[in-house]
Motif scaffolding. Structure first.
Motif, short mmCIF file in Angstrom:
data_model
loop_
_atom_site.label_atom_id
_atom_site.label_comp_id
_atom_site.label_asym_id
_atom_site.label_seq_id
_atom_site.Cartn_x
_atom_site.Cartn_y
_atom_site.Cartn_z
N GLN A 25 70.19 19.80 85.68
CA GLN A 25 71.17 20.86 85.45
C GLN A 25 72.55 20.44 85.94
O GLN A 25 73.56 20.74 85.30
N ALA A 26 72.60 19.74 87.06
CA ALA A 26 73.88 19.27 87.59
C ALA A 26 74.51 18.25 86.64
O ALA A 26 75.73 18.29 86.39
N VAL A 27 73.71 17.34 86.11
CA VAL A 27 74.23 16.34 85.16
C VAL A 27 74.77 17.06 83.92
O VAL A 27 75.87 16.76 83.44
N ASP A 28 74.02 18.02 83.41
CA ASP A 28 74.48 18.79 82.24
C ASP A 28 75.77 19.55 82.54
O ASP A 28 76.69 19.58 81.73
N ARG A 29 75.84 20.16 83.72
CA ARG A 29 77.03 20.94 84.11
C ARG A 29 78.26 20.04 84.18
O ARG A 29 79.33 20.38 83.66
N LEU A 30 78.13 18.88 84.81
CA LEU A 30 79.26 17.95 84.93
C LEU A 30 79.65 17.39 83.57
O LEU A 30 80.83 17.23 83.26
N THR A 31 78.65 17.11 82.73
CA THR A 31 78.93 16.63 81.37
C THR A 31 79.68 17.70 80.59
O THR A 31 80.69 17.41 79.94
N ASP A 32 79.20 18.93 80.64
CA ASP A 32 79.89 20.03 79.95
C ASP A 32 81.33 20.16 80.45
O ASP A 32 82.25 20.33 79.65
N PHE A 33 81.50 20.10 81.76
CA PHE A 33 82.83 20.26 82.35
C PHE A 33 83.81 19.24 81.76
O PHE A 33 84.88 19.60 81.26
N LEU A 34 83.45 17.96 81.79
CA LEU A 34 84.36 16.93 81.27
C LEU A 34 84.46 16.98 79.75
O LEU A 34 85.54 16.81 79.19
N PHE A 35 83.35 17.23 79.07
CA PHE A 35 83.36 17.27 77.62
C PHE A 35 84.32 18.34 77.11
O PHE A 35 85.12 18.08 76.19
N TYR A 36 84.27 19.52 77.68
CA TYR A 36 85.13 20.59 77.19
C TYR A 36 86.57 20.42 77.67
O TYR A 36 87.49 20.94 77.04
N ARG A 37 86.80 19.67 78.73
CA ARG A 37 88.18 19.37 79.14
C ARG A 37 88.85 18.45 78.13
O ARG A 37 90.03 18.59 77.87
N ASN A 44 87.91 18.17 75.01
CA ASN A 44 87.81 18.79 73.69
C ASN A 44 88.17 20.28 73.77
O ASN A 44 87.34 21.15 73.44
N PRO A 45 89.39 20.59 74.20
CA PRO A 45 89.75 22.00 74.38
C PRO A 45 89.73 22.81 73.09
O PRO A 45 89.58 24.03 73.13
N GLN A 46 89.84 22.14 71.95
CA GLN A 46 89.82 22.84 70.66
C GLN A 46 88.48 23.55 70.43
O GLN A 46 88.40 24.47 69.61
N LEU A 47 87.44 23.17 71.15
CA LEU A 47 86.13 23.82 70.99
C LEU A 47 86.04 25.15 71.73
O LEU A 47 85.11 25.92 71.52
N ASN A 48 87.00 25.41 72.63
CA ASN A 48 87.02 26.67 73.39
C ASN A 48 85.68 26.97 74.06
O ASN A 48 85.21 28.10 74.06
N ASN A 49 85.03 25.94 74.59
CA ASN A 49 83.76 26.08 75.30
C ASN A 49 82.63 26.66 74.45
O ASN A 49 81.64 27.14 74.99
N ARG A 50 82.75 26.60 73.15
CA ARG A 50 81.67 27.12 72.30
C ARG A 50 80.50 26.15 72.32
O ARG A 50 80.66 24.96 72.51
N LYS A 51 79.31 26.69 72.13
CA LYS A 51 78.11 25.85 72.07
C LYS A 51 78.19 24.98 70.81
O LYS A 51 78.68 25.42 69.78
N LEU A 52 77.69 23.76 70.93
CA LEU A 52 77.69 22.87 69.79
C LEU A 52 76.63 23.33 68.78
O LEU A 52 75.57 23.81 69.16
N GLN A 53 76.96 23.17 67.51
CA GLN A 53 76.08 23.57 66.41
C GLN A 53 75.41 22.33 65.82
O GLN A 53 75.81 21.20 66.07
N SER A 58 97.82 6.58 73.17
CA SER A 58 98.13 7.98 73.50
C SER A 58 96.86 8.83 73.58
O SER A 58 96.70 9.65 74.49
N GLU A 59 95.95 8.63 72.65
CA GLU A 59 94.69 9.38 72.66
C GLU A 59 93.87 9.04 73.89
O GLU A 59 93.36 9.93 74.58
N TRP A 60 93.72 7.73 74.19
CA TRP A 60 92.95 7.33 75.37
C TRP A 60 93.59 7.89 76.64
O TRP A 60 92.89 8.39 77.52
N SER A 61 94.90 7.83 76.73
CA SER A 61 95.61 8.33 77.92
C SER A 61 95.40 9.83 78.09
O SER A 61 95.24 10.32 79.21
N ALA A 62 95.41 10.57 76.98
CA ALA A 62 95.18 12.02 77.05
C ALA A 62 93.77 12.31 77.54
O ALA A 62 93.55 13.22 78.36
N ILE A 63 92.80 11.53 77.07
CA ILE A 63 91.42 11.69 77.53
C ILE A 63 91.35 11.38 79.03
O ILE A 63 90.79 12.14 79.81
#
Length: 159
Positions: A39-51, A53-62, A143-148
């Motif tokens: 659960q901790a690994v998933d939580r940390l992955t979600d945290f960075l993934f959604y940071r 990918n802000p365009q996803l607005n924390n929505r669950k992946l389909q 620029s993309e890598w730096s933003a990530i």
């Protein structure tokens, strides 16, 4: 009349004791259900993934989000070996501290770790470029890598 007032007082006392007991249970970290390592690994992955990918607005992946799902999976694979127990990672954990923390592995610095995580995201977005450094002339790629990379940070040991 005396009987009615006694029963109201005892009900009030019982309600107060019950509310106090519930408050103590909810505020006690030791009684709360502990987070598993997975659960901790998933939580940390979600945290960075959604940071990153802000365009996803924390929505669950389909099911149709194959590229995002692939990106999340690769990020999780990179984070997984870096999640260790608090007792193993933190300098002076308090007695009874439990849980999981993000750390470096194999002598990496945190800067190198975050660079690797940024690479993981960048190259999962651009698999045709995997294994190739971003050319200095590729301003869009840089620029993309730096933003990530700017979004790559997880606090450690309560810091």
């Amino acid at each position: 009349m005396l009987i009615e007032s006694l029963s109201i007082k005892s009900v009030s006392k019982f309600s107060m004791v019950g509310a106090l007991a519930i408050a103590l249970v909810l505020s006690s970290p030791n009684l709360a259900k502990a987070e598993s390592r997975e659960q901790a690994v998933d939580r940390l992955t979600d945290f960075l993934f959604y940071r990153v990918n802000p365009q996803l607005n924390n929505r669950k992946l389909q099911a149709g989000d194959r590229e995002y799902s692939n990106q999340w999976r690769r990020l999780r694979e990179a984070i997984d070996p870096r999640v260790k127990s608090v007792q193993e990672v933190c300098f002076r954990p308090a007695p009874g501290d439990t849980g999981w923390e993000f750390t470096t592995i194999n002598g990496e610095t945190y800067e190198q770790t975050y660079d690797l995580l940024a690479d993981t995201i960048f190259y999962s977005r651009h698999p045709q470029r995997t294994g190739q450094p971003i050319p200095k002339s590729d301003r869009i790629g840089i620029s993309e890598w730096s933003a990530i990379r700017r979004e790559m940070y997880i606090s450690n040991c309560g810091l």
